[in-house]
Structure formats: C-alpha cells, structure tokens
Design a protein around this motif. Structure first.
Motif, PDB file in Angstrom:
ATOM      1  N   GLY A 142      29.884 -10.994 -12.190  1.00  0.00           N
ATOM      2  CA  GLY A 142      29.879 -11.326 -13.497  1.00  0.00           C
ATOM      3  C   GLY A 142      30.680 -10.481 -14.384  1.00  0.00           C
ATOM      4  O   GLY A 142      31.214 -10.928 -15.597  1.00  0.00           O
ATOM      5  N   ASP A 143      30.765  -9.248 -13.956  1.00  0.00           N
ATOM      6  CA  ASP A 143      31.613  -8.316 -15.105  1.00  0.00           C
ATOM      7  C   ASP A 143      33.115  -8.657 -14.990  1.00  0.00           C
ATOM      8  O   ASP A 143      33.884  -8.405 -15.910  1.00  0.00           O
ATOM      9  N   HIS A 144      33.430  -9.601 -14.122  1.00  0.00           N
ATOM     10  CA  HIS A 144      34.998 -10.095 -14.152  1.00  0.00           C
ATOM     11  C   HIS A 144      35.003 -11.508 -14.258  1.00  0.00           C
ATOM     12  O   HIS A 144      36.034 -12.084 -14.366  1.00  0.00           O
ATOM     13  N   SER A 215      41.141  -5.496  -6.867  1.00  0.00           N
ATOM     14  CA  SER A 215      39.862  -5.910  -7.552  1.00  0.00           C
ATOM     15  C   SER A 215      38.876  -4.743  -7.329  1.00  0.00           C
ATOM     16  O   SER A 215      38.949  -3.492  -7.129  1.00  0.00           O
ATOM     17  N   GLU A 216      37.448  -5.243  -6.832  1.00  0.00           N
ATOM     18  CA  GLU A 216      36.403  -4.213  -6.592  1.00  0.00           C
ATOM     19  C   GLU A 216      36.318  -3.578  -5.471  1.00  0.00           C
ATOM     20  O   GLU A 216      35.322  -2.900  -4.973  1.00  0.00           O
ATOM     21  N   VAL A 217      37.422  -3.834  -4.486  1.00  0.00           N
ATOM     22  CA  VAL A 217      37.509  -2.918  -3.215  1.00  0.00           C
ATOM     23  C   VAL A 217      37.983  -1.557  -3.597  1.00  0.00           C
ATOM     24  O   VAL A 217      37.641  -0.729  -2.591  1.00  0.00           O
ATOM     25  N   GLY A 252      39.803  -2.247  -9.378  1.00  0.00           N
ATOM     26  CA  GLY A 252      39.257  -3.110 -10.268  1.00  0.00           C
ATOM     27  C   GLY A 252      38.356  -2.706 -11.326  1.00  0.00           C
ATOM     28  O   GLY A 252      38.027  -3.392 -12.619  1.00  0.00           O
ATOM     29  N   HIS A 253      37.810  -1.110 -11.240  1.00  0.00           N
ATOM     30  CA  HIS A 253      37.226  -0.703 -12.357  1.00  0.00           C
ATOM     31  C   HIS A 253      37.986   0.746 -12.149  1.00  0.00           C
ATOM     32  O   HIS A 253      38.340   1.584 -11.078  1.00  0.00           O
ATOM     33  N   GLY A 254      37.834   1.613 -13.346  1.00  0.00           N
ATOM     34  CA  GLY A 254      38.385   2.761 -13.353  1.00  0.00           C
ATOM     35  C   GLY A 254      39.794   2.592 -13.781  1.00  0.00           C
ATOM     36  O   GLY A 254      40.325   1.709 -14.100  1.00  0.00           O
TER      37      GLY A 254
HETATM   38 ZN   LIG Z   1      32.673  -5.267 -11.438  1.00  0.00          ZN
END
Ligand SMILES: [Zn+2]
Length: 328
Positions: A142-144, A215-217, A252-254
């Motif tokens: 959901g955050d994406h 992404s979140e990988v 995906g983050h950071g």
């Molecule tokens: Zn996320």
C-alpha cells in the motif's frame, strides 16, 4: 566482546559526526547552487543525488542533513530518467522511478495515498507534458500503490501474477519472466527475478542506461522488512541483480545513491538479509520459541538501521516460518 563492540560503536559514531558535519556543509552548498542554477523547470530538480560518496549512509533524512521541507523531490538520474523521493509515514523516503519516452511516461511504483501520488503526477508534469501511460508494479504494498486511483484511467499496468492477485487488479498479468516496454526511444524491462519482499516483486531494468530500479527488493539502510517476504529467496534475487549489467541500483525506500555507493549499499543490504537469517537460524537451532528469539536476537551493526526495533520481531517470525517449512 562487549568492550570491542562498544569501542567500534564509539568510533563509528565519531566518524558519523564528522561525516554529518561535512554533509551539512555540502548540502548547504548544493542548496545555494540549486537556488541560483538554471534549472529548465521550476521544479526543485537536483541534477545529481548530492555529493557522491559524501553522504551519511542512512535512510534517516535528518541524519542525512535533510529537512522535511526538501521533500518531495525529483532527482534527474540520467537523460529522461528520474527518481522521485517523498516521505513515507514511517519517516523514510518512498522512491518512484519515472521514464520519459517520446510516446509517454512510464512510472515504476507510486506513492502511499491519492494526495501523495497526485503530487508525483504534478512533479512529472513539471518535467514533461507527455501523458503517463505505463505503470510497473515493483511492489504491491500500500505504501507504493494506495494512491493509484488518481492515475490515468487508461494506464497500462505491468504486473506479476502474484501482485495482480494481491491488488485485485482487473488487467492481464505478465506471462513471462521478462517484459520489454518501449516508451519511445528508451527500452524498459520489467523482470520477475523471483520472490523477495512481497512475493510479486518486479525489477525495472533500463539496459542502455545500465540502471536497475529494485523497488522493495532494495531498502537502502532500512532493516530487512519481512512481513510478506521470502527471506532466502530474497537473498538470491539480489544475487541475480548484482550479476546484471548495471551501473546504478535504485532502491524503493531510502535514498537514491550515486552509482558506486548504490552497488556497495546493495551488497550491504544483502549482507543485512544474510545476517538476519543467520542470527534467527542460530536462535532457532537453540530451540528457542519465536517469542524468546525476539528477545535474544542480536542484530550487530544492523540494530541501528532504520525501523530495526519495529521490523526485527517481524523478521524473526518470518524466518521461523521459513525454517519450519510453513512458507509456501
Ligand atoms: Zn514499502
């Protein structure tokens, strides 16, 4: 052992202070340049992801010397390829990649709410008048994706079978491990390299630019978040990524890092995953319950990574599931 740990913690923190001071200086200098620079659009675009190698390696914007007011921000990665960083409710950034082709714009991952995704669309509109036509679901979380309702109604989704099911999307899923999208002059490939953070993970590869949006990988300096992960398979997906012809890996983050740092940090991210799996496996072998393992887990240097306190216990339970064959 505790004395050595303390000593290294001290030297790390004093080094971090020096870097922090340097980074505050360089950020200030960059801001001054950005204010007076001839940006083609008044969009707050910075032409490089800050001083290469001179940044504090953290997902924490404050430690990085950045204020909340600087977000969202668009970072030009290379010609026609942009990263977009906005604040996540958890306090770190969520990254979108967008590619401007002659035929339209491709987005890889969105943001976490309609308002946030609208801001992303507004930022894209400052770069190009071209319509947003494609959306690759790197992460179905959901955050994406929770802002996707504001995307153009006729947008083409590129999505794995697992993420399609997760998102209840009424569109065709990918039928092969790799799908190429020609956005006009730029080739983009969606790659299913296996299950990692969500189970439907897609990597986004620009072969000519040697760029990989993961992404979140790849959660740059964020403690391995495993709520819906496949821990050991995740490690292998990163192996695959590291063997690809890539100069720059985008998380995906950071934060989006310069090329060399991006590879170092991806390797470090894989180290973190391996360390978490190894520590939980050790506790499992001791015969501890997951609850006791949560209390005894020693994450070493990764205890200081972003969200470690919140994500550590979740990781313990997930690795237990995998070790006990409960993860299908
Ligand atoms: Zn996320």
């Amino acid at each position: 052992m505790p004395a050595r740990v303390l000593k290294s913690a001290l030297s790390v923190s004093s080094a971090a202070l020096v870097i922090l001071a340097l980074s505050a200086l360089s950020t200030g200098a960059l801001r001054a340049t950005a204010d007076g620079s001839a940006a083609p659009f008044d969009s707050g675009i910075v032409s490089a992801p800050l001083a290469p190698g001179g940044q504090v390696r953290t997902a924490d914007p404050i430690k990085r010397g950045l204020s909340r007011a600087e977000f969202p921000r668009t970072i030009k990665i290379t010609d026609n390829v942009y990263g977009y960083e906005d604040f996540h409710s958890a306090g770190m950034t969520t990254v979108t990649l967008f590619v401007v082709g002659t035929d339209g714009v491709l987005i890889a991952d969105g943001q976490g709410s309609p308002a946030a995704t609208q801001k992303l669309l507004d930022a894209i509109a400052k770069v190009t008048p071209k319509p947003v036509k494609w959306y690759i679901v790197g992460s179905d979380h959901g955050d994406h994706t929770a802002g996707n309702a504001v995307l153009p109604k006729d947008i083409t989704y590129i999505v794995s079978k697992a993420s399609k099911a997760q998102m209840k999307l009424d569109v065709p899923a990918m039928t092969a491990d790799r799908q190429a999208i020609n956005v006009g002059g730029i080739e983009v490939q969606a790659i299913d390299a296996g299950r990692a953070h969500t189970g439907g993970d897609l990597l986004v590869y620009l072969p000519k630019q040697k760029l990989l949006f993961m992404s979140e990988v790849y959660l740059n300096r964020v403690f391995p978040a495993m709520r819906s992960a496949y821990p050991t398979e995740w490690v292998r997906v990163i192996d695959t990524a590291l063997k690809m012809d890539v100069d720059r890996f985008i998380p995906g983050h950071g934060f989006i890092e310069a090329a060399k740092v991006s590879r170092e940090e991806l390797v470090e991210y894989q180290n973190a995953l391996r360390a978490v799996i190894a520590e939980v496996t050790r506790l499992h072998k001791m015969g501890l319950t997951a609850e006791d393992a949560v209390k005894q887990a020693n994450w070493g240097p990764y205890k200081d990574w972003y969200l470690a306190e919140q994500q550590g216990p979740i990781a313990v339970r997930k690795v237990y599931e995998e070790l006990e064959g409960k993860l299908k």
